[in-house]
Write a protein that holds these residues in place. Structure first.
Motif, PDB file in Angstrom:
ATOM      1  N   MET A  82      37.878  47.950  38.094  1.00  0.00           N
ATOM      2  CA  MET A  82      36.678  48.331  37.336  1.00  0.00           C
ATOM      3  C   MET A  82      37.073  48.835  35.943  1.00  0.00           C
ATOM      4  O   MET A  82      36.447  48.500  34.953  1.00  0.00           O
ATOM      5  CB  MET A  82      35.915  49.460  38.069  1.00  0.00           C
ATOM      6  CG  MET A  82      35.212  49.058  39.343  1.00  0.00           C
ATOM      7  SD  MET A  82      33.912  47.848  39.069  1.00  0.00           S
ATOM      8  CE  MET A  82      34.748  46.378  39.647  1.00  0.00           C
ATOM      9  N   MET A 115      43.279  30.027  42.894  1.00  0.00           N
ATOM     10  CA  MET A 115      42.209  30.184  41.900  1.00  0.00           C
ATOM     11  C   MET A 115      42.806  30.793  40.628  1.00  0.00           C
ATOM     12  O   MET A 115      42.594  30.289  39.518  1.00  0.00           O
ATOM     13  CB  MET A 115      41.129  31.111  42.489  1.00  0.00           C
ATOM     14  CG  MET A 115      39.895  31.285  41.666  1.00  0.00           C
ATOM     15  SD  MET A 115      38.653  32.237  42.635  1.00  0.00           S
ATOM     16  CE  MET A 115      38.688  33.788  41.731  1.00  0.00           C
ATOM     17  N   VAL A 148      38.224  37.938  29.363  1.00  0.00           N
ATOM     18  CA  VAL A 148      37.495  36.662  29.461  1.00  0.00           C
ATOM     19  C   VAL A 148      38.383  35.612  30.134  1.00  0.00           C
ATOM     20  O   VAL A 148      39.540  35.862  30.434  1.00  0.00           O
ATOM     21  CB  VAL A 148      37.038  36.148  28.064  1.00  0.00           C
ATOM     22  CG1 VAL A 148      35.996  37.080  27.474  1.00  0.00           C
ATOM     23  CG2 VAL A 148      38.220  35.986  27.142  1.00  0.00           C
ATOM     24  N   LEU A 153      39.712  37.316  33.313  1.00  0.00           N
ATOM     25  CA  LEU A 153      38.554  37.766  34.090  1.00  0.00           C
ATOM     26  C   LEU A 153      38.636  37.225  35.513  1.00  0.00           C
ATOM     27  O   LEU A 153      38.353  37.923  36.490  1.00  0.00           O
ATOM     28  CB  LEU A 153      37.259  37.282  33.405  1.00  0.00           C
ATOM     29  CG  LEU A 153      35.951  37.572  34.127  1.00  0.00           C
ATOM     30  CD1 LEU A 153      35.737  39.064  34.344  1.00  0.00           C
ATOM     31  CD2 LEU A 153      34.758  36.996  33.348  1.00  0.00           C
ATOM     32  N   SER A 183      38.775  39.338  39.024  1.00  0.00           N
ATOM     33  CA  SER A 183      37.773  39.181  40.089  1.00  0.00           C
ATOM     34  C   SER A 183      38.427  38.638  41.359  1.00  0.00           C
ATOM     35  O   SER A 183      38.000  38.957  42.471  1.00  0.00           O
ATOM     36  CB  SER A 183      36.605  38.307  39.629  1.00  0.00           C
ATOM     37  OG  SER A 183      36.996  36.973  39.580  1.00  0.00           O
ATOM     38  N   LEU A 231      38.052  45.918  33.775  1.00  0.00           N
ATOM     39  CA  LEU A 231      36.865  45.166  33.343  1.00  0.00           C
ATOM     40  C   LEU A 231      36.133  45.909  32.222  1.00  0.00           C
ATOM     41  O   LEU A 231      35.660  45.310  31.257  1.00  0.00           O
ATOM     42  CB  LEU A 231      35.904  44.941  34.528  1.00  0.00           C
ATOM     43  CG  LEU A 231      36.325  43.925  35.589  1.00  0.00           C
ATOM     44  CD1 LEU A 231      35.325  43.913  36.740  1.00  0.00           C
ATOM     45  CD2 LEU A 231      36.453  42.508  35.010  1.00  0.00           C
ATOM     46  N   LEU A 232      36.092  47.222  32.369  1.00  0.00           N
ATOM     47  CA  LEU A 232      35.333  48.054  31.433  1.00  0.00           C
ATOM     48  C   LEU A 232      36.069  48.203  30.100  1.00  0.00           C
ATOM     49  O   LEU A 232      35.479  48.066  29.027  1.00  0.00           O
ATOM     50  CB  LEU A 232      35.167  49.438  32.079  1.00  0.00           C
ATOM     51  CG  LEU A 232      33.953  50.244  31.717  1.00  0.00           C
ATOM     52  CD1 LEU A 232      32.689  49.512  32.088  1.00  0.00           C
ATOM     53  CD2 LEU A 232      33.998  51.581  32.462  1.00  0.00           C
ATOM     54  N   GLN A 281      37.371  44.244  28.929  1.00  0.00           N
ATOM     55  CA  GLN A 281      36.376  43.172  28.950  1.00  0.00           C
ATOM     56  C   GLN A 281      37.042  41.797  28.859  1.00  0.00           C
ATOM     57  O   GLN A 281      36.831  41.040  27.912  1.00  0.00           O
ATOM     58  CB  GLN A 281      35.383  43.415  27.814  1.00  0.00           C
ATOM     59  CG  GLN A 281      34.776  44.816  27.997  1.00  0.00           C
ATOM     60  CD  GLN A 281      33.568  45.088  27.169  1.00  0.00           C
ATOM     61  OE1 GLN A 281      33.491  44.659  26.047  1.00  0.00           O
ATOM     62  NE2 GLN A 281      32.605  45.796  27.741  1.00  0.00           N
ATOM     63  N   GLN A 284      40.382  48.954  43.571  1.00  0.00           N
ATOM     64  CA  GLN A 284      39.016  48.593  43.155  1.00  0.00           C
ATOM     65  C   GLN A 284      38.655  49.359  41.861  1.00  0.00           C
ATOM     66  O   GLN A 284      38.131  48.766  40.907  1.00  0.00           O
ATOM     67  CB  GLN A 284      38.041  48.964  44.285  1.00  0.00           C
ATOM     68  CG  GLN A 284      36.570  48.862  43.943  1.00  0.00           C
ATOM     69  CD  GLN A 284      35.984  47.488  44.250  1.00  0.00           C
ATOM     70  OE1 GLN A 284      36.605  46.684  44.953  1.00  0.00           O
ATOM     71  NE2 GLN A 284      34.826  47.195  43.710  1.00  0.00           N
ATOM     72  N   ILE A 321      39.856  41.569  43.239  1.00  0.00           N
ATOM     73  CA  ILE A 321      38.841  42.305  44.019  1.00  0.00           C
ATOM     74  C   ILE A 321      38.670  41.654  45.390  1.00  0.00           C
ATOM     75  O   ILE A 321      38.510  42.319  46.406  1.00  0.00           O
ATOM     76  CB  ILE A 321      37.482  42.360  43.256  1.00  0.00           C
ATOM     77  CG1 ILE A 321      37.635  43.184  41.968  1.00  0.00           C
ATOM     78  CG2 ILE A 321      36.383  42.961  44.133  1.00  0.00           C
ATOM     79  CD1 ILE A 321      36.400  43.181  41.064  1.00  0.00           C
ATOM     80  N   LYS A 322      38.749  40.323  45.409  1.00  0.00           N
ATOM     81  CA  LYS A 322      38.657  39.611  46.686  1.00  0.00           C
ATOM     82  C   LYS A 322      39.919  39.836  47.534  1.00  0.00           C
ATOM     83  O   LYS A 322      39.841  40.015  48.749  1.00  0.00           O
ATOM     84  CB  LYS A 322      38.483  38.109  46.441  1.00  0.00           C
ATOM     85  CG  LYS A 322      37.043  37.687  46.162  1.00  0.00           C
ATOM     86  CD  LYS A 322      36.993  36.187  45.969  1.00  0.00           C
ATOM     87  CE  LYS A 322      35.624  35.600  46.060  1.00  0.00           C
ATOM     88  NZ  LYS A 322      34.786  35.938  47.186  1.00  0.00           N
TER      89      LYS A 322
END
Lengths: 219, 219
Positions: free
Chosen positions: B64, B209, B73, B77, B81, B67-68, B71, B60, B84-85
């Motif tokens: 983060m 996905m 796209v 992205l 995400s 993502l930070l 960034q 996790q 995370i799931k």
């Protein structure tokens, strides 16, 4: 930019509330269907679950949009990533509600003698779901802890229902297959309710995570 | 920047593989503990679950960081995400494995007559978990679909175990409380295994996905 973020965060909170209400509807319809033997209510639980699936995708997309457009950092980033986890749990809550409704469609309603325990458990679980979503939206660590504490009550009710079933199973008379089916299905329904409580606890953990980062930012 | 992203993505994949192996260990130890009546193996399942909790937090945090710092796209992205799931589901898989081990500690081992069905179910579930994580890492839509199809097999085995229990419950002799406890616990163990299968299916959905967005990027 910050204003925009706050607008999107408000939208996220409104959507989470709506999804929370759908989860409550799903559990209420499923357990009412169980207690009243009304399969139409079960159908409404299944419909509510389908709507939670749609809302999960919508909120997931909103979170993606926020990450993309706002590129949040620190506590904001943590809030959005916690929201992604929260909707996963809410979607599972819907699934379990729908599982209860499906089980009732296929089988006879359980033992009337258990209704009060099942009703008490459903009541406890619904309070947990409502409170956990509220604790996340309000980033209220105190409420989150109160809700997590309710889980012990739900676990105790599960054990009570299991013991009720065991008492009936080891009664003086020999039982037929229909009795066995009822016993096993009642246990499963109680287990589904207990599992919903676990998901609510997960949501409170996300609330604590988000509230913690919020406090850290304010300090 | 892109190079950095790829390095971090590799790290993410390696961590997901490690966490997947821990999940498999947890299920293997728990079911072996059940089949062999060896509580020490149950303890190892519980330890493996604790490690999945630690890994969930580590991954996790890595997500983060990505993502930070990057960034990302579009499909990148979506991949992060989805990860995370995926770790949420993997953590729950560990929980269910640990729940099985805890149940075995508290109770007698279930009916020997069921061992072959439980073993077949555990085998099916472990294949599902391994395959689902692999399908996510390789973004392999074909493998993801194959794994999702295995879920029907797991569901059938659950129904078979439930029927076995019903057959025993409605046998000619009256049963005592210990028998009832065994019956209910065996059902719960089968239910935990079935639930692990559901989590594996969720992981394949994340794989689809991520693979879908990958294909869309390549087109």
């Amino acid at each position: 930019m910050r204003n925009n973020f706050n607008l999107q965060l408000n939208e996220l909170h409104e959507d989470l509330k709506k999804m929370g209400t759908l989860c409550e509807d799903c559990i209420t319809f499923a357990t009412q269907s169980l207690l009243l033997g009304d399969t139409e209510l079960g159908e409404r639980a299944i419909q509510a679950e389908k709507q939670t699936d749609i809302m999960e995708k919508e909120i997931q997309n909103l979170c993606m949009r926020i990450l993309l457009q706002q590129q949040p950092v620190a506590s904001d980033l943590r809030t959005i990533s916690a929201a992604i986890k929260v909707i996963t749990d809410m979607e599972r809550i819907g699934d379990q509600g729908s599982d209860i409704a499906e089980l009732i469609k296929k089988t006879q309603i359980p033992f009337e003698a258990f209704n009060s325990h099942i009703a008490a458990m459903a009541d406890c679980i619904i309070r947990m779901v409502t409170g956990s979503v509220e604790s996340f939206i309000k980033q209220d660590a105190k409420l989150a802890k109160q809700i997590a504490d309710l889980d012990d009550q739900a676990d105790d009710l599960f054990i009570q229902i299991k013991n009720d079933i065991l008492d009936m199973m080891s009664g003086k008379t020999k039982h037929d297959r229909a009795f066995g089916e009822k016993a096993l299905n009642t246990l499963m329904i109680a287990k589904y309710l207990e599992r919903i409580g676990d998901h609510a606890v997960n949501i409170t953990e996300c609330a604590l995570m988000a509230a913690g980062s919020q406090n850290a930012q304010q300090e």
